[in-house]
Design an enzyme around this catalytic site. Structure first.
Site, PDB file in Angstrom:
ATOM      1  N   GLU A  69      89.253  37.192  62.037  1.00 43.01           N
ATOM      2  CA  GLU A  69      88.516  36.637  60.537  1.00 43.01           C
ATOM      3  C   GLU A  69      89.895  36.247  59.564  1.00 43.01           C
ATOM      4  O   GLU A  69      90.339  35.370  59.699  1.00 43.01           O
ATOM      5  CB  GLU A  69      87.680  37.258  59.635  1.00 43.01           C
ATOM      6  N   HIS A 297      87.095  22.719  74.170  1.00 45.85           N
ATOM      7  CA  HIS A 297      86.672  21.576  73.911  1.00 45.85           C
ATOM      8  C   HIS A 297      87.059  20.763  72.883  1.00 45.85           C
ATOM      9  O   HIS A 297      86.943  20.197  71.933  1.00 45.85           O
ATOM     10  CB  HIS A 297      84.997  21.774  73.869  1.00 45.85           C
TER      11      HIS A 297
END
Length: 339
Positions: A69, A297
């Site tokens: 993060e 993707h």
């Protein structure tokens, strides 16, 4: 131009890092913002980790997820500074486009707010999806700025209005499909169908569209892992597949029209981006969603978006004089913008 290109690469990296962070369930790796458990970085020492536990007793520290993060936040912060630099240059140098860098600055500030809300609202799907769209918007706008600064892609002559409308429709559908992809991811609906072309062994399984697309739901305590039942997730997944089918048909029509107009390079680029994205999407389902393909993707969606931005840039209207509407080439203004 170099700063714009570097910003483009940095934006793409931030988009991919954001996808990776989301896919490894590290979106709440740090339960506060902009720091991590009250520190500038992930607490590593025993003393800092004990203090982190005291501050956030309901959010046990996972060091790896915390670093995933924070690395994303560091790069996002660097991107914000790069876009600020572009905006300052645009204000100081009248040869550069002004409105686009300033719009980018507004978008990236909004993105920072969505990044904060993603954490404070604990991965509320609406915010997570808008955060993804904000990242893709930033990417598209930085790419558009690079195109304008380069001056190497003039408007194609003799383009009928119908083809320009088709190009715009394809771009809008692509953005909607990216939003659907974000909704799939934020509601953990990718695993609702693990076969292809059927779903759960059926062409049309039981699906709850009302709850799957209940956009006014209350903010929950924590959306990590998702809160929807399987029928609702199935509805989201099916809609994303149908959206991919519709977008593919429109892109094929657009590529065919571009080919007929002699814009074969654009048509080929569009077809390659579409084929790659479809192949990755199908492989994700058949291989049960491996992390590498899931990140790819997202990268494929970004590539397809950039291809459509380029197509629409080339299809833009001509001036009344018949000359392409374009920014002067960079080499024409470079001597005037040197410090």
């Amino acid at each position: 131009m170099r700063l714009a290109l570097a910003t483009l690469l940095l934006t793409l990296l931030v988009v991919l890092l954001g996808a990776f962070t989301r896919l490894v369930d590290a979106g709440l790796g740090c339960p506060d913002w902009p720091g991590c458990y009250g520190f500038l970085g992930v607490p590593m020492s025993e003393g800092k980790q004990n203090l982190a536990l005291e501050r956030f007793p309901d959010a046990p520290l996972e060091v790896a997820k915390g670093w995933f993060e924070m690395v994303h936040r560091y790069f996002a912060g660097a991107l914000g500074l790069a876009i600020l630099g572009l905006a300052v240059l645009a204000l100081r140098r009248p040869q550069m486009p002004r409105r686009l860098p300033l719009l980018l600055l507004a978008v990236v500030i909004t993105q920072a707010m969505f990044g904060m809300w993603t954490v404070t609202l604990k991965l509320w799907p609406q915010v997570v999806t808008l955060h993804l769209l904000g990242g893709m918007t930033t990417l598209a706008l930085v790419f558009l700025l690079c195109l304008r600064l380069s001056g190497r892609f003039p408007a194609a002559p003799g383009i009928p209005r119908g083809l320009r409308r088709l190009g715009l429709a394809a771009l809008i559908l692509a953005v909607l499909q990216i939003a659907l992809g974000g909704w799939v991811s934020s509601n953990y609906a990718a695993v609702a169908c693990l076969d292809f072309p059927t779903c759960q062994g059926q062409w049309w399984p039981t699906a709850d569209f009302a709850n799957g697309f209940h956009l006014t739901q209350d903010v929950g305590p924590n959306y990590l892992g998702g809160l929807l039942y399987n029928d609702a997730r199935t509805a989201i997944h099916l809609t994303h597949r149908l959206g991919a089918l519709l977008l593919s048909l429109v892109l094929l029509a657009l590529a065919f029209s571009l080919w007929r107009r002699g814009l074969r390079g654009l048509a080929g680029l569009l077809l390659m981006a579409l084929a790659a994205q479809l192949a990755i999407g199908i492989a994700m389902v058949l291989l049960h969603m491996p992390l590498s393909l899931a990140v790819a993707h997202n990268g494929g969606a970004a590539a397809l978006l950039l291809a459509l931005v380029l197509v629409n840039y080339r299809l833009r209207p001509m001036q009344a004089s018949g000359q392409p509407v374009r920014t002067p080439p960079l080499h024409a203004i470079r001597p005037e913008i040197q410090p």
